[in-house]
Design a protein around this motif. Structure first.
Motif, PDB file in Angstrom:
ATOM      1  N   VAL A 100       6.861 -13.733   4.284  1.00  0.00           N
ATOM      2  CA  VAL A 100       6.104 -14.039   5.499  1.00  0.00           C
ATOM      3  C   VAL A 100       4.654 -14.375   5.164  1.00  0.00           C
ATOM      4  O   VAL A 100       4.088 -15.364   5.676  1.00  0.00           O
ATOM      5  N   GLU A 101       4.023 -13.569   4.302  1.00  0.00           N
ATOM      6  CA  GLU A 101       2.636 -13.834   3.929  1.00  0.00           C
ATOM      7  C   GLU A 101       2.498 -15.151   3.182  1.00  0.00           C
ATOM      8  O   GLU A 101       1.527 -15.893   3.365  1.00  0.00           O
TER       9      GLU A 101
ATOM     10  N   GLN B 289       4.362 -17.770   3.539  1.00  0.00           N
ATOM     11  CA  GLN B 289       4.467 -18.846   4.522  1.00  0.00           C
ATOM     12  C   GLN B 289       3.157 -19.025   5.279  1.00  0.00           C
ATOM     13  O   GLN B 289       2.703 -20.152   5.518  1.00  0.00           O
ATOM     14  N   LYS B 290       2.512 -17.917   5.653  1.00  0.00           N
ATOM     15  CA  LYS B 290       1.238 -18.014   6.351  1.00  0.00           C
ATOM     16  C   LYS B 290       0.190 -18.708   5.491  1.00  0.00           C
ATOM     17  O   LYS B 290      -0.522 -19.604   5.958  1.00  0.00           O
TER      18      LYS B 290
ATOM     19  N   LEU C  67       0.886 -22.403   5.167  1.00  0.00           N
ATOM     20  CA  LEU C  67       0.509 -23.129   6.381  1.00  0.00           C
ATOM     21  C   LEU C  67      -1.003 -23.297   6.483  1.00  0.00           C
ATOM     22  O   LEU C  67      -1.500 -24.350   6.883  1.00  0.00           O
ATOM     23  N   VAL C  68      -1.738 -22.238   6.102  1.00  0.00           N
ATOM     24  CA  VAL C  68      -3.201 -22.335   6.116  1.00  0.00           C
ATOM     25  C   VAL C  68      -3.664 -23.413   5.141  1.00  0.00           C
ATOM     26  O   VAL C  68      -4.572 -24.209   5.440  1.00  0.00           O
TER      27      VAL C  68
END
Length: 620
Positions: A561-562, A564-565, A568-569
């Motif tokens: 999850v991290e 992916q974040k 995206l950033v």
């Protein structure tokens, strides 16, 4: 019917069932050579050997288990508790807060050296190589059940001449509130028995149990036990026999030892009635019956049987190692015998040496001794030809070693050896080996999860005294700033803070179990980041990014999850830079269109026009 008759009947019935289960166990133990392979692990690998003889032993069994053990043993045990809905009024906020508290309490137990959780688990893994691993998890203030509870101090502890029948209690054991604790203990698999109509899953059986030895004087120290054991004048086992594993159980027919100080105690778990019976075996006395909600016995087994598919007793891994181990030892012994039997000898030609003294120099002299000869040197002395050891012996040794590695599933990398295969072949073999190791590690991890789950449940259900745990608190974080994790201690009152009705799943990370698994997780993490950097579009789809993590073997959901974040950033940042560059280019074109050209630019434009006559270009 009186209580005494009822107690005697119960004790006798269970003792007879236990005796019947012994036959079932012994047939299985003989079939898979469990006792013999345990001796192989300790280096006892030759039969009918004279006391003075020391045959060659190359202990591949010990070396293989020691090689595999780091892949299954702990570095720093750590468990993660995840809440799961159990009621209609389930509150996620309260559940996650309770999960964190229970997780800290559980990890405090795992990290406490007094509980020896790492050592207990490692012993269970070793036992599972030859039979099966058995661990009991429980709570009990009495030392008769809890091996870590303090025992009473007896007169015989200070004076060895004191007979067990005359022993006196100098100091009673502490009361419950002084030393209550959850405990984990190893059960010797040689002493564990299961009902005759056994099933693979322990909970599906009618009963199980084990025996141990307790000092008779210690049992006298408990008032309730002393009353029941008042007619027992001596014990039928010697403590030194128990310590050395001899377990000498003499009967009246062969002469009872009157100097014994231990008696055999049965612990029977009636899985139907949910009762634990503590029985003096030889005396047929029921000492106690204790209710339990869940079976405290946790079993580790690796392979099911094919001939008896649902049998509780497994196929021990080491049972398949005997033949190649014997073949390897025999080959090594043949080589050693050949080396000892055939000494270097020489033939001396008569008259080749100047005198007998010169021959004695060669036979008895030190390194570098010189002797005088007459005639040529090669003719003076010739070595006696030695017979060859035979290629069959060398071939058998190499074959048996390869067979052992194949049966045990030990790769060259695990043995810290390199092979001559190509990089592609080595990669394929390593992948196959990892699959086999992952299965064993997953079985071990599931067993450890069961143990930790029982520990966490008992902490909430049984503990009454407050205790201290180290908790993790996270300081508030700002954007692009790492969170500061502070470890602090907090006192927990199990009665008010731990909720018995809370339901959860326990997951112990394989990377915390094994340094090898930790290295594999690290490689999988870097491979995941490299693939994500090469194909950044995957970050826009949760399904694709999880598919990528599955393919590279990354199992940490929070990391996925991290990642992916962050991806995206990064993508948004790149998009913002691209938009800013486009805006700058558009602004430059607009300014250029609004500014009239100067004389030099006008001349260059006219000069570069196509189709004008040469004289007109010169005029311009």
């Amino acid at each position: 019917m009186s209580d005494k008759i009822t107690s005697e009947a119960v004790a006798t019935a269970w003792a007879m069932r236990f005796d019947g289960a012994n036959q079932y166990y012994e047939q299985w133990e003989d079939r898979f050579k469990c006792r013999q392979m345990a001796e192989y692990y300790e280096g006892i690998q030759w039969d009918n050997v004279p006391p003075s003889a020391e045959p060659y032993v190359a202990n591949l069994v010990y070396a293989t288990i020691e090689t595999k053990l780091p892949g299954m043993s702990f570095m720093n045990p750590s468990a993660s508790l995840k809440p799961k809905p159990s009621k209609t009024d389930w509150s996620p906020d309260k559940a996650y807060a309770q999960a964190k508290l229970r997780e800290d309490a559980c990890n405090q137990f795992l990290g406490d050296s007094k509980n020896d959780f790492v050592g207990v688990v490692e012993q269970g893994i070793i036992d599972a190589q030859f039979r099966f691993g058995i661990i009991e998890v429980g709570y009990d203030a009495s030392w008769i059940v809890n091996p870590k509870a303090p025992k009473p101090i007896l007169a015989s502890d200070n004076d060895e001449e004191v007979d067990s029948s005359d022993d006196k209690v100098l100091m009673e054991q502490a009361e419950l509130p002084d030393y209550e604790n959850i405990y984990v203990r190893n059960i010797d698999p040689r002493r564990f028995r299961i009902c005759g109509n056994s099933r693979w899953k322990l909970e599906n059986n009618d009963w199980c149990g084990y025996w141990e030895y307790q000092r008779l004087a210690d049992l006298y120290a408990i008032p309730a036990f002393k009353k029941k054991l008042k007619d027992v004048q001596y014990a039928n086992a010697v403590s030194s026999d128990f310590i050395h594993g001899l377990e000498n159980e003499l009967t009246d027919e062969v002469g009872m030892k009157t100097n014994g100080d231990c008696i055999k105690i049965l612990h029977i778990f009636d899985l139907r009635a949910k009762k634990r019976h503590v029985i003096a075996y030889a005396e047929r006395i029921l000492l106690a019956s204790i209710d339990f909600a869940r079976n405290p016995i946790k079993v580790l087994r690796y392979s099911r049987r094919a001939r008896v598919p649902d049998s509780f007793y497994p196929i021990p891994p080491a049972s398949q190692w005997k033949s190649p181990q014997d073949e390897y030892n025999e080959s090594k012994e043949q080589l050693r015998s050949f080396r000892k039997r055939f000494l270097r000898k020489f033939l001396i030609k008569e008259g080749s040496f100047v005198s007998e003294e010169e021959i004695d120099k060669l036979m008895d002299g030190f390194d570098g001794t010189c002797s005088l000869v007459t005639g040529s040197i090669p003719e003076a002395m010739q070595p006696v030809p030695m017979p060859n050891v035979g290629s069959e012996v060398m071939q058998a040794m190499a074959t048996s070693r390869e067979d052992f590695n194949t049966v045990s599933g030990t790769s060259a990398e695990q043995r810290l050896q390199a092979d001559r295969q190509t990089a592609t072949q080595s990669k394929i073999i390593d992948a196959r080996t990892s699959i086999r190791e992952s299965r064993v590690n997953a079985q071990t991890a599931n067993w450890i999860n069961e143990i930790i789950t029982e520990i966490a449940k008992l902490q909430a259900e049984k503990l009454t005294l407050p205790f201290w745990v180290r908790v993790s608190t996270q300081a508030p974080a700002t954007f692009q700033e790492m969170e500061v994790v502070q470890n602090v201690y907090k006192q927990i009152d199990p009665v008010t803070d731990l909720d018995e009705d809370f339901d959860f799943d326990v997951q112990v990370s394989l990377s915390t179990i094994s340094p090898i698994e930790n290295e594999r997780d690290k490689n999988a993490f870097f491979e995941f980041l490299a693939a994500l950097n090469q194909y950044p579009q995957l970050a826009f789809s949760p399904e694709l990014i999880r598919h990528l993590a599955e393919k590279v073997g990354l199992r940490a959901e929070s990391v996925i999850v991290e990642a992916q974040k962050m991806a995206l950033v990064a993508q948004l940042g790149q998009q913002a830079q691209a938009d800013e560059a486009m805006n700058q280019m558009a602004s430059q074109r607009t300014m250029a269109a609004a500014t009239p050209p100067n004389m030099e630019q006008t001349a260059n434009m006219i000069q570069n026009q196509v189709g004008l006559p040469t004289d007109m270009q010169g005029a311009a």
